[in-house]
Design an enzyme around this catalytic site. Sequence first.
Site, mmCIF file in Angstrom:
data_model
loop_
_atom_site.group_PDB
_atom_site.id
_atom_site.type_symbol
_atom_site.label_atom_id
_atom_site.label_comp_id
_atom_site.label_asym_id
_atom_site.label_seq_id
_atom_site.Cartn_x
_atom_site.Cartn_y
_atom_site.Cartn_z
ATOM 1 N N GLU A 75 -2.270 49.826 24.211
ATOM 2 C CA GLU A 75 -2.721 48.737 25.214
ATOM 3 C C GLU A 75 -1.463 48.075 25.852
ATOM 4 O OE1 GLU A 75 -5.746 46.610 26.648
ATOM 5 O OE2 GLU A 75 -5.663 48.408 25.352
ATOM 6 N N SER A 97 37.293 30.949 17.064
ATOM 7 C CA SER A 97 37.118 31.791 15.982
ATOM 8 C C SER A 97 36.753 30.817 14.883
ATOM 9 C CB SER A 97 37.738 32.820 15.597
ATOM 10 O OG SER A 97 39.157 32.231 15.602
ATOM 11 N N LEU A 98 36.609 31.414 13.757
ATOM 12 C CA LEU A 98 36.472 30.224 12.301
ATOM 13 C C LEU A 98 37.605 30.623 11.573
ATOM 14 C CD1 LEU A 98 32.770 31.295 11.603
ATOM 15 C CD2 LEU A 98 33.361 29.151 12.507
ATOM 16 N N LYS A 128 26.904 35.036 7.809
ATOM 17 C CA LYS A 128 28.034 35.486 8.687
ATOM 18 C C LYS A 128 27.703 36.815 9.066
ATOM 19 C CE LYS A 128 32.969 35.416 9.975
ATOM 20 N NZ LYS A 128 32.826 36.736 10.538
HETATM 21 S S1 IVH Z 1 30.136 30.180 14.452
HETATM 22 C C1 IVH Z 1 33.495 27.861 16.831
HETATM 23 N N1 IVH Z 1 28.342 31.314 12.899
HETATM 24 O O1 IVH Z 1 32.296 35.201 13.431
HETATM 25 C C2 IVH Z 1 32.861 28.617 15.861
HETATM 26 N N2 IVH Z 1 30.152 32.457 13.952
HETATM 27 O O2 IVH Z 1 35.260 33.843 13.650
HETATM 28 C C3 IVH Z 1 31.957 29.661 16.395
HETATM 29 N N3 IVH Z 1 29.860 34.992 13.501
HETATM 30 O O3 IVH Z 1 33.285 36.465 16.324
HETATM 31 C C4 IVH Z 1 31.576 30.684 15.710
HETATM 32 N N4 IVH Z 1 28.282 34.899 12.270
HETATM 33 O O4 IVH Z 1 30.656 36.217 16.443
HETATM 34 C C5 IVH Z 1 29.500 31.434 13.787
HETATM 35 N N5 IVH Z 1 26.737 32.238 11.810
HETATM 36 C C6 IVH Z 1 27.756 32.376 12.522
HETATM 37 C C7 IVH Z 1 28.435 33.658 12.465
HETATM 38 C C8 IVH Z 1 29.721 33.659 13.505
HETATM 39 C C9 IVH Z 1 29.127 35.597 12.615
HETATM 40 C C10 IVH Z 1 31.089 35.709 14.130
HETATM 41 C C11 IVH Z 1 31.267 35.155 15.370
HETATM 42 C C12 IVH Z 1 32.817 34.977 15.482
HETATM 43 C C13 IVH Z 1 33.475 34.951 14.253
HETATM 44 C C14 IVH Z 1 34.083 33.793 13.907
#
Ligand code: IVH
Length: 782
Positions: free
Chosen positions: A35, A82-83, A115
């Site tokens: 469909e 980044s984190l 993550k």
């Molecule tokens: S927050 C300022 N949340 O991890 C913070 N990042 O080192 C922005 N990633 O390349 C990131 N899962 O793509 C955030 N639940 C999540 C995430 C996440 C994966 C990745 C993100 C970035 C890296 C941070």
Amino acid sequence: MSENALERMAWLVKELNHHIYNYHVLDAPTIPDAEYDKLFRELQALETQHPEAVSVDSPTSRVGAAPIPEFKQVTHAVPMLSLNNGFSDEDIDNFDRRVRDGLGRAQVQYAAELKFDGLAMSLRYENGVFVQAATRGDGYTGEDVTANIRTVKVIPLRLRGDDIPAVLEVRGEVLMFKEDFERLNQRQRDAGQKEFANPRNAAAGSLRQLDARITAQRRLRFFAYGIGLLEGAPLPESHSKALDWLDQLGLPVAKERAVVTGCEGLLGYFHDIGARRKSLPYEIDGVVYKVDRLADQRELGFVSRAPRFALAHKFPAEEALTTVSAIDVQVGRTGAITPVARLVPVSVGGVTVTNATLHNEDEVRRKDVRVGDTVVVRRAGDVIPEVLSVVLERRPTPVPPVYELPKTCPVCGSHVVREEGEAIARCSGGLTCAAQRKEAIRHFAGRRMMDIEGLGDRYIDSLVEANLIHGVADLYRLTLDDLLKMKRLADERDGTTPETVKQGKVATKWADNLLAAIAASKHPPLERLLFALGIRHVGESTAKTLADWLGSLALVRRAPAPLLRVLPDIGGTVAEAIADFFAEEKNQQALNDLLAAGVAPQGEHAPRAQLREKLDDVGLLAALGIPKLTEPRARQLLADGRTLDDLAHLKIFSVFGLPEGVVTALEQWMAVPGNRAMLAALAALRTELLAQLPQDAVDAAGPLSGKTFVLTGTLPTMSRDAAGALIEQAGGKVSGSVSKKTSYVVAGAEAGSKLEKAEQLGVTVLDEAGLLALLGAQNSIK
Ligand code: IVH
């Protein structure tokens, strides 16, 4: 253009987008595929007629745009940072303390989420319409992958609901599900193309296609985890509410999210997700904690390029780099030889790894692992660590040599064999190799082999561990004292010392019984002894063929492969395996030991008279397995009275009118060390046997000799093989096809063309009863 068509197009776009959302985001399809396809085609047709009216969020744009020369640069309005990472409980405790200190509060609430192990992505929506997708790049500028992202079905081309902001930049992760990754790799394999190492690489490779039509064929997914830029709508007060809002706008947000309090809450979430990690359909490399209240986040701010308000709590890495200090082989209990890389110790996932399996010779070659190489090792869960790949740029100079499997077993020194078509190489010292000792003895003592009653696995383990037996022959030299010592050790080991023994009373009845059972096993029929030796590929039926045809252990142990190969039901691989077993000096020694210990098979006899027919020199020559040497060629070689022994001593083969290819193959075969000697030995054994065997094979061979039988259909009480064996035992021949020369056709139920042919040719047809009568009658005549 009619109002109607316009309205219909708008309706179709909305309707189709709704179904895409239900199917891909909610995983709950609302209409049948057919469909959907119908509506889709209707929209396509209308769009072809009215190209000026194609909607910006039309699902037809998801099939992938034409290739572009390069990706354009995009400057992120809000940088993609980044984190910071944490690994231990202590790291998490410190994070929570810093946050509490920074906010001056005793307790803080966190949004905890997954993550995702994919690629960061920023999606820009203007007035609810998807306008741009950009990769993270260096965090400040990324690449414009709008055309590629348009093909990702879980990403809405228009946001849902009425609450639409003027500008929204959604941040999240593009990834590939594990099952889609497996499927993609299968397709790559089928197409002879390179496989991707993991879902993350596959997602990256699929996204970075200048031709978005390729991206469209790969099933990419997306999960939103935050907001970059927002205009024209108030920010929610907390991160968790922001995620709920993104969910309402139609964006995919993972369900596995929670709001928790304090360090304890964070660790609880971490352990919970850790336990569920394997069952998630995609890969994650940890969890992320974010201070939930956005006002608090602003207050905490950033240090260098990472927020103070968030932390990635990573799972221990499963892969690490280290160097190969040596490549050894391990010998398994059945003789399988496994190459193992000895590594400079490295911590992988919190465990120190010093060895990693290389699986088999082909794998070492494929990965081209060499001593001194820097390698990626992987340890996932409880599985044995393995070498994944070599970092070729770090290969030392001078370049180390290509790895080769040892030719002899490191445990016992017997030669290593790898059969054609087999990945696994094996030690051929089955009877003597310490690595295989327990298994060899277990097999030897088994019920259908030497049948030593009471010699169970537990005792075998103890006897070997106590150094009381090294090989099977030692069984026959065991004394009562040995057995009592073994029992004591076994009881101690298992903590099962009986009270009577503790009181100094030693029961010996069982030991007497065991000694009697061992002694009683000394004179088995030859086939049982042959089966007991544990020769690869020799089961009960092959052992019986050997015993029936060759009659004695003396002959079996010196029969070269071509002679074995002409026996019924013994093919090339089996013949090679048997000859190989006896070619190993240590196995011959073990046999001598057995005979010296008093083992002697009963009922040995002269070789079967029909062996004479099998000793046809042409057949033997063709059975040597020389490439291209078919029976007619073998006949040509043996013409003019030339013998096998002549051939073993010939230097020139180009004088018999054989095609050049055959001559070359022959010469190459003769050049292989040992082959000439084997041919000479075969020739000598043949002459010897012919001298021994009765001249008039026909008479001696049995009542049905000279008679050819064809078996067809299903017989009522026995298999065709069993009937064939009876016929052969009585000296008859069994053939596969009916001709004028066929003496009898034995037909069972559902006999087909062979029966017809027999009737046409006037060949006598028997049923099973008829055959048995014939056998019986012949027996009684005899
Ligand atoms: S927050 C300022 N949340 O991890 C913070 N990042 O080192 C922005 N990633 O390349 C990131 N899962 O793509 C955030 N639940 C999540 C995430 C996440 C994966 C990745 C993100 C970035 C890296 C941070």
